[in-house]
Motif scaffolding. Structure first.
Motif, short mmCIF file in Angstrom:
data_model
loop_
_atom_site.label_atom_id
_atom_site.label_comp_id
_atom_site.label_asym_id
_atom_site.label_seq_id
_atom_site.Cartn_x
_atom_site.Cartn_y
_atom_site.Cartn_z
N PHE A 47 0.80 -1.23 0.00
CA PHE A 47 0.00 0.00 0.00
C PHE A 47 0.84 1.29 0.00
CE2 PHE A 47 -2.97 -3.14 1.81
CZ PHE A 47 -4.07 -2.96 0.99
N THR A 48 2.16 1.17 -0.13
CA THR A 48 2.99 2.37 -0.17
C THR A 48 3.01 2.91 -1.61
OG1 THR A 48 4.95 0.97 -0.40
CG2 THR A 48 4.40 1.74 1.81
N PRO A 49 3.31 4.22 -1.79
CA PRO A 49 3.08 4.87 -3.09
C PRO A 49 3.78 4.24 -4.29
CG PRO A 49 3.39 6.52 -1.38
CD PRO A 49 3.69 5.20 -0.75
N THR A 50 5.11 4.15 -4.27
CA THR A 50 5.83 3.62 -5.43
C THR A 50 5.48 2.17 -5.68
OG1 THR A 50 7.67 5.15 -5.07
CG2 THR A 50 8.11 3.23 -6.43
N CYS A 51 5.34 1.40 -4.61
CA CYS A 51 5.02 -0.02 -4.74
C CYS A 51 3.66 -0.22 -5.40
CB CYS A 51 5.03 -0.68 -3.37
SG CYS A 51 6.58 -0.46 -2.46
N SER A 52 2.69 0.61 -5.03
CA SER A 52 1.33 0.45 -5.52
C SER A 52 1.10 1.11 -6.87
CB SER A 52 0.34 1.04 -4.50
OG SER A 52 0.36 0.32 -3.29
N SER A 53 1.81 2.20 -7.14
CA SER A 53 1.54 2.94 -8.38
C SER A 53 2.40 2.49 -9.54
CB SER A 53 1.76 4.44 -8.14
OG SER A 53 3.13 4.71 -7.85
N ALA A 54 3.55 1.87 -9.27
CA ALA A 54 4.46 1.53 -10.35
C ALA A 54 5.01 0.10 -10.30
CB ALA A 54 5.64 2.52 -10.37
N HIS A 55 5.55 -0.30 -9.14
CA HIS A 55 6.26 -1.58 -9.09
C HIS A 55 5.34 -2.75 -9.38
CE1 HIS A 55 10.21 -3.17 -7.09
NE2 HIS A 55 10.07 -3.55 -8.34
N GLU A 61 1.33 -6.14 -15.47
CA GLU A 61 1.07 -5.86 -16.88
C GLU A 61 1.98 -6.67 -17.80
OE1 GLU A 61 0.92 -1.98 -19.90
OE2 GLU A 61 1.52 -1.74 -17.80
N LEU A 62 3.25 -6.80 -17.43
CA LEU A 62 4.20 -7.51 -18.28
C LEU A 62 4.27 -9.01 -18.00
CD1 LEU A 62 7.26 -5.06 -18.53
CD2 LEU A 62 5.35 -5.38 -20.11
N PRO A 148 19.80 7.54 -0.06
CA PRO A 148 18.71 7.91 0.85
C PRO A 148 17.35 7.80 0.16
CG PRO A 148 20.49 9.52 0.93
CD PRO A 148 20.80 8.62 -0.21
N GLY A 149 16.33 7.53 0.97
CA GLY A 149 14.98 7.45 0.44
C GLY A 149 14.67 6.06 -0.08
N ASP A 150 13.92 6.01 -1.16
CA ASP A 150 13.47 4.74 -1.72
C ASP A 150 13.73 4.73 -3.23
OD1 ASP A 150 12.19 2.32 -2.20
OD2 ASP A 150 10.18 3.21 -2.23
N PRO A 151 15.01 4.57 -3.64
CA PRO A 151 15.31 4.59 -5.07
C PRO A 151 14.59 3.48 -5.82
CG PRO A 151 17.19 3.80 -3.79
CD PRO A 151 16.20 4.32 -2.81
N PHE A 152 14.18 3.80 -7.05
CA PHE A 152 13.47 2.83 -7.89
C PHE A 152 13.92 3.03 -9.33
CE2 PHE A 152 9.27 1.80 -10.12
CZ PHE A 152 9.54 0.44 -10.17
N VAL A 153 15.06 2.43 -9.67
CA VAL A 153 15.64 2.65 -10.99
C VAL A 153 16.04 1.36 -11.71
CG1 VAL A 153 16.45 5.00 -10.53
CG2 VAL A 153 17.92 3.06 -9.94
#
Length: 249
Positions: A47-55, A61-62, A148-153
């Motif tokens: 339910f966290t933002p990046t996990c729910s909106s993108a990851h 989808e793929l 720092p933070g929650d990198p997603f690259v």
């Protein structure tokens, strides 16, 4: 924080305490990985933002493309309990992914990916990473940079697909504007499903207004189908487009 790349090593042997159909469903590592090709992506929290909106959405989808190229299962792991993971999967409508609850962080700790996120009130959680596992052995691991933070690259689905099948074509985004009770809309959706094309449905009166439809498409009627950002048109236009695509293939 030291994040160790474990390519060439076996995945940890643990039992995941999961929930399925409102009941407990224990899943062992061997059940998932033994004799199979599995893509895993791990993330900090349900339910966290990046996990729910993108990851999660992009892996879901793929999933058909990955499975077409030899992947047996796609697994999402998070240090959350089984109740939370079951609810999150339902909320995400991610039925192509297996959600594993690593509630005690046992798998994540043995992977060397357990990190302290007490500053966010999370306690210990998983660092974000992905990996390709063949018969229990980690072939490739994409670990987010120690920043720092929650990198997603690098742990995203497109990066994994590029490793699994470098020449694979990603499906184009399909959007269809509809309204309840419209037989032409039902026909367009059936054509998309028969052509094995995933689509996002935008329903007038629920997700958008007639003004939104007019502003976005220049049209006043439904259905309106878009593929890869290009307007196809109504149900008859879609039928012709599908026939052309099939001939071209």
């Amino acid at each position: 924080m030291e994040l160790e790349n474990r390519e060439g090593q076996r995945v940890p042997e643990v039992t995941f305490r999961c929930r399925k159909d409102n009941d407990w469903n224990d899943v062992r590592s061997a059940d998932i990985f033994s004799g199979r090709n599995v893509v895993v992506f791990a993330l900090p929290g349900a339910f966290t933002p990046t996990c729910s909106s993108a990851h999660v959405p992009r892996y879901n989808e793929l999933a058909p493309v990955l499975k077409k190229h030899g992947i047996d299962e796609i697994v999402c792991i998070s240090v959350n309990d089984g109740f939370v993971m079951e609810a999150w999967q339902a909320d995400q409508e991610a039925d192509r992914i297996t959600f594993l609850a690593d509630g005690n962080g046992e798998f994540t700790e043995k992977m060397g990916m357990l990190v302290d996120k007490s500053d966010l009130g999370f306690g210990e959680r998983s660092w974000r990473y992905s990996m390709l596992v063949r018969d229990g052995v980690i072939e490739k691991q994409f670990i987010e940079p120690d920043e720092p933070g929650d990198p997603f690259v690098v742990s995203d689905a497109d990066t994994m697909l590029s490793h699994v099948a470098p020449d694979a074509a990603c499906p184009e985004d399909v959007v269809v504007f509809t309204k309840p009770g419209c037989p032409y809309c039902a026909s367009a959706k059936q054509m998309l499903e028969d052509a094995d094309l995933d689509y996002e449905e935008i329903v007038l009166g629920r997700d958008a207004s007639l003004r939104s439809l007019r502003a976005a498409t220049g049209a006043m009627t439904v259905p309106q189908v878009f593929v890869g950002g290009h307007r196809i048109g109504g149900s008859e236009d879609l039928e012709q487009w599908i026939h052309r695509e099939r001939r071209a293939a």
